[in-house]
Write a protein that holds these residues in place. Structure first.
Motif, short mmCIF file in Angstrom:
data_model
loop_
_atom_site.label_atom_id
_atom_site.label_comp_id
_atom_site.label_asym_id
_atom_site.label_seq_id
_atom_site.Cartn_x
_atom_site.Cartn_y
_atom_site.Cartn_z
N PRO A 143 0.84 -1.19 0.00
CA PRO A 143 0.00 0.00 0.00
C PRO A 143 0.88 1.25 0.00
CG PRO A 143 0.04 -1.00 2.17
CD PRO A 143 0.77 -1.92 1.25
N PRO A 144 0.35 2.36 -0.49
CA PRO A 144 1.15 3.60 -0.48
C PRO A 144 1.39 4.05 0.96
CG PRO A 144 -1.12 4.06 -1.08
CD PRO A 144 -0.99 2.56 -1.01
N PRO A 145 2.48 4.77 1.19
CA PRO A 145 2.73 5.25 2.55
C PRO A 145 1.66 6.25 2.98
CG PRO A 145 4.26 6.26 1.00
CD PRO A 145 3.48 5.23 0.24
N PRO A 146 1.41 6.36 4.28
CA PRO A 146 0.41 7.32 4.75
C PRO A 146 0.92 8.74 4.55
CG PRO A 146 1.56 6.34 6.59
CD PRO A 146 2.03 5.62 5.36
N PRO A 147 0.03 9.71 4.51
CA PRO A 147 0.48 11.10 4.37
C PRO A 147 1.25 11.51 5.62
CG PRO A 147 -1.86 11.02 4.87
CD PRO A 147 -1.41 9.61 4.64
N PRO A 148 2.13 12.50 5.51
CA PRO A 148 2.89 12.93 6.70
C PRO A 148 1.96 13.49 7.77
CG PRO A 148 3.33 14.37 4.82
CD PRO A 148 2.44 13.28 4.33
N LEU A 149 2.33 13.26 9.00
CA LEU A 149 1.56 13.77 10.13
C LEU A 149 2.00 15.20 10.41
CD1 LEU A 149 -0.47 12.93 12.31
CD2 LEU A 149 1.46 12.22 13.71
N ARG A 150 1.06 16.13 10.41
CA ARG A 150 1.40 17.53 10.61
C ARG A 150 1.56 17.87 12.08
NH1 ARG A 150 2.69 21.19 7.98
NH2 ARG A 150 1.40 22.75 8.92
N ARG A 151 0.59 17.46 12.90
CA ARG A 151 0.66 17.75 14.33
C ARG A 151 -0.27 16.81 15.07
NH1 ARG A 151 -2.55 23.04 13.17
NH2 ARG A 151 -0.85 23.07 11.73
N ILE A 152 -0.05 16.73 16.37
CA ILE A 152 -0.88 15.89 17.23
C ILE A 152 -1.65 16.79 18.17
CG2 ILE A 152 -0.86 14.16 19.06
CD1 ILE A 152 1.69 13.03 17.74
N LEU A 153 -2.95 16.65 18.18
CA LEU A 153 -3.81 17.41 19.09
C LEU A 153 -4.43 16.42 20.05
CD1 LEU A 153 -5.55 19.66 16.43
CD2 LEU A 153 -3.65 20.29 17.92
N TYR A 154 -4.05 16.48 21.29
CA TYR A 154 -4.50 15.52 22.29
C TYR A 154 -5.76 16.05 22.96
CZ TYR A 154 -4.30 12.30 26.21
OH TYR A 154 -4.60 11.34 27.14
N ALA A 179 -13.80 22.98 18.20
CA ALA A 179 -13.31 24.28 17.73
C ALA A 179 -11.81 24.22 17.41
CB ALA A 179 -13.59 25.35 18.78
N THR A 180 -11.05 23.58 18.28
CA THR A 180 -9.61 23.45 18.05
C THR A 180 -9.33 22.61 16.81
OG1 THR A 180 -9.22 23.62 20.43
CG2 THR A 180 -7.43 22.73 19.09
N LEU A 181 -10.06 21.51 16.64
CA LEU A 181 -9.90 20.69 15.45
C LEU A 181 -10.24 21.49 14.19
CD1 LEU A 181 -11.37 17.23 16.51
CD2 LEU A 181 -8.99 17.78 16.01
N GLY A 182 -11.31 22.27 14.25
CA GLY A 182 -11.71 23.09 13.11
C GLY A 182 -10.65 24.11 12.76
N ASP A 183 -10.08 24.76 13.78
CA ASP A 183 -9.02 25.75 13.54
C ASP A 183 -7.78 25.10 12.94
OD1 ASP A 183 -10.66 27.71 14.56
OD2 ASP A 183 -9.68 27.76 16.53
N ALA A 184 -7.44 23.92 13.42
CA ALA A 184 -6.22 23.24 12.97
C ALA A 184 -6.37 22.63 11.59
CB ALA A 184 -5.83 22.16 13.98
N CYS A 185 -7.55 22.15 11.26
CA CYS A 185 -7.73 21.39 10.03
C CYS A 185 -8.38 22.18 8.90
CB CYS A 185 -8.57 20.14 10.31
SG CYS A 185 -7.77 19.04 11.49
N GLY A 186 -9.02 23.28 9.21
CA GLY A 186 -9.70 24.03 8.16
C GLY A 186 -10.78 23.20 7.53
N ASP A 187 -10.74 23.09 6.20
CA ASP A 187 -11.75 22.33 5.46
C ASP A 187 -11.43 20.84 5.37
OD1 ASP A 187 -13.21 24.60 5.00
OD2 ASP A 187 -12.24 25.01 3.07
#
Length: 118
Positions: A9-20, A25-33
């Motif tokens: 399988p293709p490699p997974p996309p790079p991980l940008r950041r971890i939000l614990y 609201a925080t997820l929305g701000d971090a991920c946008g669309d």
């Protein structure tokens, strides 16, 4: 042959950041669309990374995370998988934010995080 030809399988996309435990609201701000990738299961570390983590366990100040350092007289040091060990692997991580974002034992956490960053 390249990876596409071997059936892997293709490699997974790079991980940008971890939000614990982030709220919506925080997820929305971090991920946008984009849809956030949510983790709820086991973490698989490839052998080279697991071996490197085991090597680090024998060097100060990281030796204080286990019995070897504690038996040698070091005060225990707590590290967490997500915030301490996996965060520096993220694309959006910066050394200053990572090293400065330690636990209550700031000087020891910062020293451990410096070792992990390198």
């Amino acid at each position: 042959a390249d990876a596409a030809d071997d059936g892997a399988p293709p490699p997974p996309p790079p991980l940008r950041r971890i939000l614990y435990r982030a709220d919506e609201a925080t997820l929305g701000d971090a991920c946008g669309d984009e849809e956030p990738l949510l983790y709820t299961g086991l973490t698989f570390l490839r052998a080279p990374l697991a071996e490197k983590l085991l090597e680090l366990h024998g060097s100060a100040p990281l030796d204080a995370t286990g019995y070897l350092g504690i038996d040698s007289g070091a005060a225990p040091l707590r590290l967490e998988l997500w915030s301490d060990l996996l965060t520096p692997l993220c694309d959006a991580a910066s050394e200053d934010d990572y090293v400065g974002g330690g636990s209550a034992d700031d000087a020891r956490s910062a020293a451990a995080r410096r070792v992990l960053w390198r």
